[in-house]
Design an enzyme around this catalytic site. Structure first.
Site, PDB file in Angstrom:
ATOM      1  N   CYS A 156     -37.195  -1.949  13.548  1.00 18.70           N
ATOM      2  CA  CYS A 156     -36.400  -1.968  14.779  1.00 18.70           C
ATOM      3  C   CYS A 156     -35.624  -0.665  14.973  1.00 18.70           C
ATOM      4  O   CYS A 156     -35.593  -0.118  16.066  1.00 18.70           O
ATOM      5  CB  CYS A 156     -35.413  -3.143  14.759  1.00 18.70           C
ATOM      6  N   HIS A 157     -34.948  -0.193  13.928  1.00 14.27           N
ATOM      7  CA  HIS A 157     -33.939   0.859  14.124  1.00 14.27           C
ATOM      8  C   HIS A 157     -34.470   2.277  13.940  1.00 14.27           C
ATOM      9  O   HIS A 157     -33.770   3.233  14.270  1.00 14.27           O
ATOM     10  CB  HIS A 157     -32.743   0.593  13.216  1.00 14.27           C
ATOM     11  N   CYS A 198       0.852  -1.200   0.000  1.00 11.48           N
ATOM     12  CA  CYS A 198       0.000   0.000   0.000  1.00 11.48           C
ATOM     13  C   CYS A 198       0.887   1.249   0.000  1.00 11.48           C
ATOM     14  O   CYS A 198       0.636   2.227  -0.708  1.00 11.48           O
ATOM     15  CB  CYS A 198      -0.892   0.035   1.238  1.00 11.48           C
ATOM     16  N   HIS A 219       0.761   4.938  -1.794  1.00 14.53           N
ATOM     17  CA  HIS A 219       0.000   5.885  -0.960  1.00 14.53           C
ATOM     18  C   HIS A 219       0.836   6.582   0.102  1.00 14.53           C
ATOM     19  O   HIS A 219       0.314   7.403   0.846  1.00 14.53           O
ATOM     20  CB  HIS A 219      -1.161   5.156  -0.276  1.00 14.53           C
ATOM     21  N   CYS A 274     -28.863  -9.583  10.126  1.00 13.44           N
ATOM     22  CA  CYS A 274     -30.170  -9.008  10.479  1.00 13.44           C
ATOM     23  C   CYS A 274     -31.257  -9.542   9.552  1.00 13.44           C
ATOM     24  O   CYS A 274     -32.334  -9.913  10.008  1.00 13.44           O
ATOM     25  CB  CYS A 274     -30.136  -7.482  10.378  1.00 13.44           C
TER      26      CYS A 274
END
Lengths: 156, 281
Positions: free
Chosen positions: B200-201, B98, B102, B242
């Site tokens: 739910c949220h 990387c 970068h 979920c």
């Protein structure tokens, strides 16, 4: 003790299969209520009490019940069930457990005795698909009756 | 304000019965005594049914909250240290790391606050997509598995460069159709239990479902160290779990559906601070 309750329930379900059980698609709702026993048999409140906390009933995941305060982790996203047997008739309770959306169209509550009309239904909790023809109701006809028989005992 | 009458009924019942109501607490999050985290903000205009947005941190116990307040206590930071090593490690046929392209990882400051976003190819890109594109196209290396440890630790390292910066994910222009798709998913009641994200949220946050204290499902803390699994968890892994738990046929990690949902959910948190890698129960 639980085992004996389970065995008793199994026996009742077995017996019910020979009585005039109403299939999920044939349930008649009147203003959200269902007058007739789905199994053609009376419910067993003791097994209903077990189902409040176990299996596909699991009612207290969303509802609190003071009479069951010996059990842990009651949810609170659905209404408190104390006094449900006074607020509602047995027929209304049966309708709400079987398919609450008939009485409350926006209800978050799952329909416990319905087998069609789902979006991306799965095979239990595997995350995998299911043949729509293989979908079973969350509760059997007798189990609905058992839960209803328990709920009518909640008088305050 | 939650518009659901269901919520009102539930709240009234909970209050009258004396069952503990558990809205977000009032704690303030400062990481390492210096990075101030916005855990509560006015809901963006496009989040029609909420007045205020809250970080999931505000719904956790004091013990869990404390783990995120100091990097020496945050179990995710040991993994981030591993990613620091991997960042400088050449890999693939090009023998590049990387760092080869970068330089210092700090050059990624701010990136995570804008993801996911549409690339020049017209596709929606998450941080996992960006990492794997570098691996396969620049490094000549094998792509990493979406929710595997190498991917999520590297994601955590990059996300952590943006801690304290406000989530500012765009959904206009080319992102709009993905956002609309994600919004539709958010309100779709999947599975035999017929539950949507919103049930739910949005309608029920702050309340208990069994032993779980429902948050708003914000994603500013991802990748998140989930104590019950003892590892870093991706957003798609939580989405998948979920939807599975609604007794539905779920979607795959790295699917276009979950990219779209990720975008929509991220924009619901615009204004909160990036706090990943967070710690949850």
């Amino acid at each position: 003790m639980r085992l004996s309750i389970f065995l008793a329930a199994t026996f009742l379900v077995g017996a019910a299969a020979t009585a005039e059980e109403i299939a999920p698609g044939d349930v008649v709702f009147e203003d959200g209520a269902v007058a007739q026993s789905l199994s053609g048999q009376p419910g067993d409140p003791e097994n209903g009490k077990v189902l409040m906390d176990k299996g596909a009933g699991n009612c207290i995941a969303c509802h609190s019940v003071t009479a069951l305060s010996d059990l842990d982790f009651h949810g609170e996203i659905g209404p408190l069930l104390d006094g449900a047997g006074e607020r509602w008739t047995e027929a209304e309770l049966r309708g709400i457990v079987a398919n609450a959306k008939m009485m409350f169209p926006e209800s978050m509550m799952p329909s416990f005795y319905r087998i069609t009309g789902f979006i991306r239904p799965g095979d239990a909790y595997t995350g995998k698909t299911i043949d729509p023809a293989a979908i079973a109701p969350l509760l059997s006809a007798q189990e609905v009756e058992d839960v209803v028989a328990y709920l009518v005992t909640l008088k305050d | 304000m939650r518009k659901s009458t269901l919520f009102c009924a539930a709240a009234a019942a909970a209050i009258s019965s004396g069952w503990a109501m558990a809205d977000p607490d009032d704690d303030e999050l400062v990481i390492n005594g210096e990075i101030e985290i916005v855990t509560e903000a006015p809901a963006p205009e496009h989040v029609e049914n909420l007045d205020t947005i809250y970080s999931g941190w505000r719904f956790r116990t004091d013990e869990t909250q404390a783990l995120e307040m100091d990097d020496f206590d945050n179990p995710a930071m040991v993994l981030v240290d591993k990613a620091v090593d991997a960042y400088g490690m050449p890999d693939g046929t090009e023998a590049k790391s990387c760092a080869s392209c970068h330089d210092d990882v700090e050059t990624f400051t701010g990136l995570a606050a804008t993801l996911p976003k549409v690339g020049e190819d017209g596709k929606l890109h998450t941080i996992e997509d960006l990492i794997n594109t570098c691996r396969t196209e620049r490094m000549g290396a094998e792509p990493w598995k979406w929710s595997g440890e190498p991917m999520q630790t590297m994601a955590a390292l990059i996300v952590s460069q943006s801690r304290g910066l406000p989530v500012n994910v765009s959904f206009d222009g080319p992102a709009r159709s993905f956002w609309e798709q994600g919004k539709e998913m958010y309100y779709t009641r999947y599975g035999q239990l017929e539950l949507s994200c919103a049930n739910c949220h949005e309608d029920s946050f702050g309340l208990m479902i069994r032993a779980d204290h429902l948050s708003q499902g914000q994603t500013n803390d991802f990748p998140v160290y989930r104590l019950k699994q003892a590892k870093l968890i991706s957003k798609h892994n939580r989405f998948k779990g979920c939807i599975r738990d609604t007794r539905a046929e779920t979607f795959a990690e790295g699917s276009d559906e979950f990219r779209a949902l990720e975008l929509y959910v991220a924009t619901r948190g615009n204004g909160l601070s990036i706090e990943g890698p967070g710690v949850r129960q």
